[in-house]
Design a protein around this motif. Structure first.
Motif, PDB file in Angstrom:
ATOM      1  N   LEU A  82       0.811  -1.217   0.000  1.00  0.00           N
ATOM      2  CA  LEU A  82       0.000   0.000   0.000  1.00  0.00           C
ATOM      3  C   LEU A  82       0.847   1.270   0.000  1.00  0.00           C
ATOM      4  O   LEU A  82       0.306   2.373  -0.117  1.00  0.00           O
ATOM      5  N   GLY A  83       2.146   1.105   0.165  1.00  0.00           N
ATOM      6  CA  GLY A  83       3.025   2.270   0.156  1.00  0.00           C
ATOM      7  C   GLY A  83       3.982   2.273   1.337  1.00  0.00           C
ATOM      8  O   GLY A  83       3.741   1.618   2.354  1.00  0.00           O
ATOM      9  N   ARG A  84       5.042   3.041   1.203  1.00  0.00           N
ATOM     10  CA  ARG A  84       6.069   3.090   2.250  1.00  0.00           C
ATOM     11  C   ARG A  84       5.556   3.731   3.538  1.00  0.00           C
ATOM     12  O   ARG A  84       6.133   3.533   4.613  1.00  0.00           O
ATOM     13  N   TRP A  85       4.470   4.509   3.436  1.00  0.00           N
ATOM     14  CA  TRP A  85       3.949   5.177   4.619  1.00  0.00           C
ATOM     15  C   TRP A  85       3.560   4.178   5.704  1.00  0.00           C
ATOM     16  O   TRP A  85       3.637   4.491   6.912  1.00  0.00           O
ATOM     17  N   THR A  86       3.134   2.974   5.293  1.00  0.00           N
ATOM     18  CA  THR A  86       2.740   1.973   6.290  1.00  0.00           C
ATOM     19  C   THR A  86       3.933   1.541   7.130  1.00  0.00           C
ATOM     20  O   THR A  86       3.810   1.319   8.332  1.00  0.00           O
ATOM     21  N   THR A  87       5.094   1.422   6.483  1.00  0.00           N
ATOM     22  CA  THR A  87       6.315   1.055   7.225  1.00  0.00           C
ATOM     23  C   THR A  87       6.712   2.169   8.170  1.00  0.00           C
ATOM     24  O   THR A  87       7.088   1.919   9.328  1.00  0.00           O
ATOM     25  N   TRP A  88       6.625   3.418   7.706  1.00  0.00           N
ATOM     26  CA  TRP A  88       7.006   4.548   8.543  1.00  0.00           C
ATOM     27  C   TRP A  88       6.067   4.713   9.728  1.00  0.00           C
ATOM     28  O   TRP A  88       6.459   5.216  10.784  1.00  0.00           O
ATOM     29  N   TYR A  89       4.834   4.288   9.563  1.00  0.00           N
ATOM     30  CA  TYR A  89       3.902   4.323  10.700  1.00  0.00           C
ATOM     31  C   TYR A  89       4.164   3.156  11.646  1.00  0.00           C
ATOM     32  O   TYR A  89       4.302   3.335  12.856  1.00  0.00           O
ATOM     33  N   PHE A  90       4.191   1.956  11.090  1.00  0.00           N
ATOM     34  CA  PHE A  90       4.213   0.760  11.920  1.00  0.00           C
ATOM     35  C   PHE A  90       5.527   0.592  12.670  1.00  0.00           C
ATOM     36  O   PHE A  90       5.531   0.128  13.814  1.00  0.00           O
ATOM     37  N   GLY A  91       6.649   0.970  12.055  1.00  0.00           N
ATOM     38  CA  GLY A  91       7.951   0.794  12.698  1.00  0.00           C
ATOM     39  C   GLY A  91       8.056   1.509  14.038  1.00  0.00           C
ATOM     40  O   GLY A  91       8.301   0.870  15.076  1.00  0.00           O
ATOM     41  N   PRO A  92       7.865   2.847  14.073  1.00  0.00           N
ATOM     42  CA  PRO A  92       7.916   3.542  15.366  1.00  0.00           C
ATOM     43  C   PRO A  92       6.840   3.056  16.328  1.00  0.00           C
ATOM     44  O   PRO A  92       7.064   2.954  17.539  1.00  0.00           O
ATOM     45  N   TYR A  93       5.668   2.755  15.781  1.00  0.00           N
ATOM     46  CA  TYR A  93       4.565   2.319  16.639  1.00  0.00           C
ATOM     47  C   TYR A  93       4.931   1.069  17.425  1.00  0.00           C
ATOM     48  O   TYR A  93       4.764   1.008  18.649  1.00  0.00           O
ATOM     49  N   ILE A  94       5.421   0.049  16.740  1.00  0.00           N
ATOM     50  CA  ILE A  94       5.656  -1.229  17.412  1.00  0.00           C
ATOM     51  C   ILE A  94       6.791  -1.130  18.426  1.00  0.00           C
ATOM     52  O   ILE A  94       6.796  -1.816  19.447  1.00  0.00           O
ATOM     53  N   VAL A  95       7.749  -0.208  18.185  1.00  0.00           N
ATOM     54  CA  VAL A  95       8.848  -0.032  19.134  1.00  0.00           C
ATOM     55  C   VAL A  95       8.361   0.695  20.389  1.00  0.00           C
ATOM     56  O   VAL A  95       8.581   0.234  21.516  1.00  0.00           O
ATOM     57  N   VAL A  96       7.689   1.839  20.214  1.00  0.00           N
ATOM     58  CA  VAL A  96       7.199   2.607  21.362  1.00  0.00           C
ATOM     59  C   VAL A  96       6.140   1.820  22.125  1.00  0.00           C
ATOM     60  O   VAL A  96       6.164   1.741  23.360  1.00  0.00           O
ATOM     61  N   TRP A  97       5.207   1.230  21.389  1.00  0.00           N
ATOM     62  CA  TRP A  97       4.136   0.463  22.021  1.00  0.00           C
ATOM     63  C   TRP A  97       4.704  -0.670  22.866  1.00  0.00           C
ATOM     64  O   TRP A  97       4.268  -0.890  23.998  1.00  0.00           O
ATOM     65  N   GLY A  98       5.682  -1.391  22.330  1.00  0.00           N
ATOM     66  CA  GLY A  98       6.249  -2.516  23.059  1.00  0.00           C
ATOM     67  C   GLY A  98       6.932  -2.096  24.341  1.00  0.00           C
ATOM     68  O   GLY A  98       6.819  -2.766  25.371  1.00  0.00           O
ATOM     69  N   PHE A  99       7.642  -0.960  24.305  1.00  0.00           N
ATOM     70  CA  PHE A  99       8.361  -0.489  25.484  1.00  0.00           C
ATOM     71  C   PHE A  99       7.395  -0.161  26.624  1.00  0.00           C
ATOM     72  O   PHE A  99       7.578  -0.598  27.762  1.00  0.00           O
ATOM     73  N   VAL A 100       6.331   0.583  26.321  1.00  0.00           N
ATOM     74  CA  VAL A 100       5.395   0.975  27.363  1.00  0.00           C
ATOM     75  C   VAL A 100       4.482  -0.182  27.751  1.00  0.00           C
ATOM     76  O   VAL A 100       4.199  -0.400  28.930  1.00  0.00           O
ATOM     77  N   TYR A 101       4.049  -0.969  26.756  1.00  0.00           N
ATOM     78  CA  TYR A 101       3.162  -2.080  27.080  1.00  0.00           C
ATOM     79  C   TYR A 101       3.863  -3.111  27.968  1.00  0.00           C
ATOM     80  O   TYR A 101       3.233  -3.700  28.852  1.00  0.00           O
ATOM     81  N   GLY A 102       5.149  -3.315  27.742  1.00  0.00           N
ATOM     82  CA  GLY A 102       5.866  -4.275  28.567  1.00  0.00           C
ATOM     83  C   GLY A 102       5.733  -3.958  30.042  1.00  0.00           C
ATOM     84  O   GLY A 102       5.468  -4.845  30.867  1.00  0.00           O
ATOM     85  N   ALA A 103       5.887  -2.660  30.396  1.00  0.00           N
ATOM     86  CA  ALA A 103       5.776  -2.267  31.799  1.00  0.00           C
ATOM     87  C   ALA A 103       4.345  -2.373  32.299  1.00  0.00           C
ATOM     88  O   ALA A 103       4.093  -2.903  33.394  1.00  0.00           O
ATOM     89  N   THR A 104       3.384  -1.886  31.507  1.00  0.00           N
ATOM     90  CA  THR A 104       1.998  -1.911  31.968  1.00  0.00           C
ATOM     91  C   THR A 104       1.472  -3.339  32.107  1.00  0.00           C
ATOM     92  O   THR A 104       0.704  -3.638  33.022  1.00  0.00           O
ATOM     93  N   ALA A 105       1.894  -4.233  31.220  1.00  0.00           N
ATOM     94  CA  ALA A 105       1.435  -5.627  31.308  1.00  0.00           C
ATOM     95  C   ALA A 105       1.990  -6.304  32.552  1.00  0.00           C
ATOM     96  O   ALA A 105       1.279  -7.060  33.238  1.00  0.00           O
ATOM     97  N   MET A 106       3.256  -6.056  32.846  1.00  0.00           N
ATOM     98  CA  MET A 106       3.849  -6.655  34.041  1.00  0.00           C
ATOM     99  C   MET A 106       3.182  -6.133  35.306  1.00  0.00           C
ATOM    100  O   MET A 106       2.885  -6.890  36.238  1.00  0.00           O
ATOM    101  N   LEU A 107       2.929  -4.811  35.365  1.00  0.00           N
ATOM    102  CA  LEU A 107       2.301  -4.225  36.549  1.00  0.00           C
ATOM    103  C   LEU A 107       0.856  -4.694  36.696  1.00  0.00           C
ATOM    104  O   LEU A 107       0.384  -4.965  37.803  1.00  0.00           O
TER     105      LEU A 107
END
Length: 425
Positions: A82-107
């Motif tokens: 669908l275009g390179r924009w999907t990669t530019w969206y998903f890449g930062p999303y999955i990194v930031v989301w994983g960092f914060v979700y890891g802490a919230t899931a454990m707590l």
């Protein structure tokens, strides 16, 4: 022929798997609290919104699964077309989301344990649950993940539905709640309830769990649809049960509870006072099961997505071992979910990261709905498996609801950021 063999087997229950995993992952403590609070504030008025939300998720997950089976591609590979924009969206999303979700899931997983055994600090429980989750998914063994998730779903069913049954719900009021009514001042709550039933990024992980299960082509389409529908009906039962508890136990008695995961701690106290300490503890076990099942599902499913993201971006072949469960990229994300977030467990979650997480999280659902519209209406999907007008209408409604929720979350984030800047000054 594979489909016929699977669907005609007398032991059909054995084919139910990935749907249970995605549903158990998506229904965390936050979803249960949101539904509980809605019931405590509005009674049964928003029951219809819970059902609509369940339908939304069936449509989205079925679309993701249908694309994967029909095209033979992963969802991320589809997004790339669908275009390179999907990669530019998903890449930062999955990194930031994983960092914060890891802490919230454990707590979240640690809260009920610390309540039952307060001698052990909350942080110790959080680190312990993170390490257990890490150990369970490190090798990427899907059959183990599926069995563990099925166990947790059973625990959640006994505790959550059991709590609803104890309250002796009023059938007439439940039926009245099926009439679509938006209470005064409750538009955002209604949209949030419809949009918050059962997961965000984990919906897109469904195709990867299908692959791990061995359902790899269009011959499994009917099986996938049955699997998905059954799983989200179960999800609907969970959230309706919590709405019943909120309406019967809290709304009628005018009892307020906390927002966030601590709302379930408040509920366990109310249940213990009303029905005895034993049931209060049993409900805490159900709280832990809902939180820890989400942790396990994310540690496994989103790590598969990350592995595919990295491998596909690098141009690797689909069968490259590094892109699969237990491979290099998969394990890298499991490590990312587990160890860096432990810093947040001890130091608290920085406001800037929380704001970014909230915005990206709220905007993932319209991203999924809109990209599915693009994938399922073009030659990216074989003609016989493309959307019809009804499927497109449902996906479009999903996209509009989630865009409204995303815009609301963005406004809240900007307002919060400005407020904190002014407070700092």
């Amino acid at each position: 022929m594979a489909e016929q063999t699977a669907t005609m087997s007398p032991r059909k229950w054995r084919i139910i798997g990935p749907g249970i995993v995605v549903a158990a992952t998506g229904v965390g403590a936050g979803d249960l609290v949101a539904t509980l609070v809605a019931g405590s504030n509005y009674g049964y008025l928003l029951l219809w919104a819970v059902i609509v939300g369940t339908v939304f998720k069936i449509v989205l997950v079925e679309g993701a699964g249908r694309y994967s089976l029909a095209s033979g591609r992963t969802i991320f590979a589809g997004w790339r077309t669908l275009g390179r924009w999907t990669t530019w969206y998903f890449g930062p999303y999955i990194v930031v989301w994983g960092f914060v979700y890891g802490a919230t899931a454990m707590l979240s997983s640690a809260l009920p344990l610390a309540t039952m055994l307060p001698a052990v600090p909350l942080e110790a429980w959080a680190i312990g649950t993170g390490l257990i989750g890490f150990a369970l998914v490190w090798w990427g063994k899907y059959p183990l993940v599926e069995k563990v998730m099925a166990l947790f779903v059973g625990i959640m069913f006994v505790t959550v539905v059991g709590a609803a049954v104890l309250t002796l719900p009023n059938l007439g009021e439940i039926l009245a709640g099926l009439v679509p009514i938006i209470p005064e001042g409750g538009l955002i709550t209604t949209l949030a309830l419809a949009g918050g039933v059962g997961g965000t990024i984990t919906l897109a992980a469904y195709g990867y769990w299908l692959r791990e299960k061995g359902w790899s082509d269009a011959s499994w389409m009917r099986v996938m649809r049955l699997d998905n529908a059954v799983a989200y009906v179960i999800t609907g039962v969970f959230v309706i049960a919590m709405l019943i508890v909120g309406a019967e136990l809290l709304y009628s008695a005018n009892i307020a509870i906390s927002t966030g995961d601590r709302g379930l701690l408040d509920l366990s106290g109310v249940l213990a006072e009303r029905y005895g300490a034993v049931f209060g503890v049993i409900f805490l076990i159900g709280f832990w099961a809902s939180s820890f099942s989400s942790l396990i599902g994310v540690w496994n499913g989103v790590s598969l997505m990350f592995a595919d993201f990295v491998g596909t971006t690098r141009g690797l072949e689909l069968d490259d071992r590094r892109m699969h469960a237990g491979g290099t990229y998969y394990r890298a994300y499991v490590l990312w979910l587990t160890f860096p977030p432990m810093i947040l467990v001890f130091l608290g979650q920085p406001i800037a990261v929380i704001l970014a997480y909230g915005v990206l999280g709220a905007l993932f659902m319209p991203f999924l709905a809109l990209t599915l519209l693009g994938l399922l209406n073009t030659d990216r999907t074989p003609k016989e498996w493309r959307n019809g007008w009804f499927g497109n209408a449902l996906l479009a409604i999903c996209a509009l609801v989630f865009l409204a929720l995303g815009a609301n979350e963005l406004i809240k984030a900007i307002t919060g950021f400005v407020t904190n800047l002014q407070g700092g000054a």
